[in-house]
Structure formats: structure tokens, C-alpha cells
Design a protein around this motif. Structure first.
Motif, short mmCIF file in Angstrom:
data_model
loop_
_atom_site.label_atom_id
_atom_site.label_comp_id
_atom_site.label_asym_id
_atom_site.label_seq_id
_atom_site.Cartn_x
_atom_site.Cartn_y
_atom_site.Cartn_z
N ASP A 66 0.82 -1.21 0.00
CA ASP A 66 0.00 0.00 0.00
C ASP A 66 0.86 1.27 0.00
O ASP A 66 0.34 2.36 0.19
CB ASP A 66 -0.96 0.01 1.19
N ASN A 67 2.15 1.14 -0.26
CA ASN A 67 3.06 2.28 -0.34
C ASN A 67 3.19 2.69 -1.80
O ASN A 67 3.95 2.11 -2.56
CB ASN A 67 4.42 1.92 0.25
N ALA A 68 2.41 3.71 -2.20
CA ALA A 68 2.42 4.15 -3.59
C ALA A 68 3.77 4.71 -3.99
O ALA A 68 4.17 4.60 -5.16
CB ALA A 68 1.32 5.20 -3.81
N TYR A 69 4.48 5.32 -3.08
CA TYR A 69 5.81 5.87 -3.38
C TYR A 69 6.79 4.77 -3.79
O TYR A 69 7.51 4.90 -4.78
CB TYR A 69 6.36 6.61 -2.17
N LEU A 70 6.78 3.68 -3.04
CA LEU A 70 7.68 2.56 -3.32
C LEU A 70 7.29 1.87 -4.62
O LEU A 70 8.14 1.59 -5.47
CB LEU A 70 7.67 1.57 -2.16
N LEU A 71 6.01 1.61 -4.81
CA LEU A 71 5.55 0.92 -6.02
C LEU A 71 5.79 1.77 -7.26
O LEU A 71 6.23 1.25 -8.30
CB LEU A 71 4.08 0.55 -5.89
N ALA A 72 5.53 3.06 -7.18
CA ALA A 72 5.77 3.94 -8.32
C ALA A 72 7.26 4.07 -8.60
O ALA A 72 7.68 4.13 -9.77
CB ALA A 72 5.15 5.31 -8.08
N GLY A 73 8.08 4.09 -7.56
CA GLY A 73 9.53 4.14 -7.76
C GLY A 73 10.05 2.90 -8.45
O GLY A 73 10.89 2.99 -9.36
N LEU A 74 9.57 1.75 -8.05
CA LEU A 74 9.96 0.50 -8.71
C LEU A 74 9.45 0.48 -10.15
O LEU A 74 10.14 -0.01 -11.06
CB LEU A 74 9.43 -0.70 -7.93
N GLY A 75 8.25 1.03 -10.36
CA GLY A 75 7.72 1.13 -11.72
C GLY A 75 8.57 2.05 -12.59
O GLY A 75 8.80 1.78 -13.77
N CYS A 76 9.05 3.14 -12.00
CA CYS A 76 9.94 4.05 -12.73
C CYS A 76 11.23 3.36 -13.14
O CYS A 76 11.73 3.57 -14.25
CB CYS A 76 10.28 5.27 -11.88
N ILE A 77 11.78 2.56 -12.25
CA ILE A 77 13.00 1.82 -12.57
C ILE A 77 12.72 0.89 -13.76
O ILE A 77 13.54 0.80 -14.69
CB ILE A 77 13.49 1.03 -11.35
N ARG A 101 -2.05 6.08 -6.13
CA ARG A 101 -2.66 6.83 -5.03
C ARG A 101 -4.18 6.81 -5.13
O ARG A 101 -4.88 6.68 -4.13
CB ARG A 101 -2.16 8.29 -5.02
N TRP A 102 -4.70 6.97 -6.36
CA TRP A 102 -6.15 6.94 -6.55
C TRP A 102 -6.68 5.54 -6.27
O TRP A 102 -7.69 5.38 -5.59
CB TRP A 102 -6.48 7.37 -7.98
N GLY A 103 -6.00 4.52 -6.78
CA GLY A 103 -6.45 3.14 -6.58
C GLY A 103 -6.41 2.69 -5.13
O GLY A 103 -7.22 1.89 -4.70
N LEU A 104 -5.46 3.21 -4.38
CA LEU A 104 -5.34 2.86 -2.96
C LEU A 104 -6.18 3.77 -2.06
O LEU A 104 -6.16 3.62 -0.84
CB LEU A 104 -3.87 2.91 -2.52
N GLY A 105 -6.89 4.72 -2.66
CA GLY A 105 -7.75 5.62 -1.89
C GLY A 105 -6.97 6.63 -1.07
O GLY A 105 -7.43 7.05 -0.01
N GLN A 106 -5.81 7.04 -1.54
CA GLN A 106 -4.96 7.96 -0.80
C GLN A 106 -5.02 9.39 -1.33
O GLN A 106 -4.37 10.27 -0.79
CB GLN A 106 -3.52 7.48 -0.80
N LEU A 107 -5.80 9.63 -2.39
CA LEU A 107 -5.94 10.99 -2.91
C LEU A 107 -7.13 11.67 -2.25
O LEU A 107 -8.18 11.04 -2.06
CB LEU A 107 -6.14 10.97 -4.43
N PRO A 108 -7.01 12.93 -1.92
CA PRO A 108 -8.13 13.63 -1.24
C PRO A 108 -9.19 14.13 -2.20
O PRO A 108 -9.77 15.17 -2.00
CB PRO A 108 -7.41 14.79 -0.55
N ILE A 109 -9.45 13.39 -3.28
CA ILE A 109 -10.46 13.83 -4.25
C ILE A 109 -11.79 13.19 -3.92
O ILE A 109 -11.93 12.08 -3.60
CB ILE A 109 -10.04 13.46 -5.69
#
Length: 109
Positions: A66-77, A101-109
């Protein structure tokens, strides 16, 4: 007073290191040093980015799905390794980050 001495000392050391390249313009590094300097940008960028990926709150390690930062970083690599294109890596990483972030419900939208 001790803080000012520390600041002045670090200023002198930084100036001396940078000025030395101008003072001795014919200075040539051995091949082993030049080869090692080739890896400096990658090491510095890794040292800056990885702590933000692993500890997004700045205090606790969050190595989880559930860590979007880590998953997106690995995706960037992965994107960078496949495409070898800077703009594709940046745009793909941003798109992946906000989609996670949107999929994990972490965006304030």
C-alpha cells in the motif's frame, strides 16, 4: 560560537576542494578514479530518492503493497530500463504514482 566555527570550517574546506580544480588545471586523475567518478551521479540520486520511497512519512519504513511511493519508484525503474527515455520515465512514473494513489484511496479527491 561553536556553530559559527563549524560553518566557517566547512566553508573553507568546500572552497579549497572546489578551488583546487582551478589552481591545478592540468591535474589528471588515474583511470581507476575516473571510472569511480562515473558512478557518482547514480549513487547520489539513489541516496536522495530511496529514503523517500521507503519512508514516505519520514519516520517509519513502509515496505508494503500500500506504499504508492515505493511501487511507483519501482515502476519508474522498470520504465527506465525498458524505454531508456527520460521523458517516458518521468511521465510514466507520475501517471503510475497518481493512479496508485487513486487506486489505494490515498488521494483527497
Amino acid at each position: 560560537m561553536e556553530t559559527w566555527l563549524l560553518i566557517l570550517g566547512m566553508t573553507a574546506i568546500t572552497f579549497a576542494i572546489r578551488y583546487s580544480l582551478f589552481a591545478w588545471p592540468d591535474l589528471r586523475f588515474p583511470p581507476l578514479v575516473r571510472q569511480g567518478l562515473h558512478y557518482v551521479p547514480t549513487a547520489v540520486l539513489t541516496a536522495i530518492v530511496v529514503p523517500g520511497m521507503v519512508m514516505p512519512d519520514g519516520e517509519h519504513a513502509a515496505v508494503a503493497l500500500d506504499n504508492a511511493y515505493l511501487l511507483a519508484g519501482l515502476g519508474c525503474i522498470l520504465i527506465a530500463a525498458v524505454t531508456r527515455h527520460l521523458l517516458a520515465t518521468i511521465l510514466g512514473g507520475l501517471l503510475l504514482f497518481f493512479a496508485l494513489r487513486w487506486g489505494l484511496g490515498q488521494l483527497p479527491i
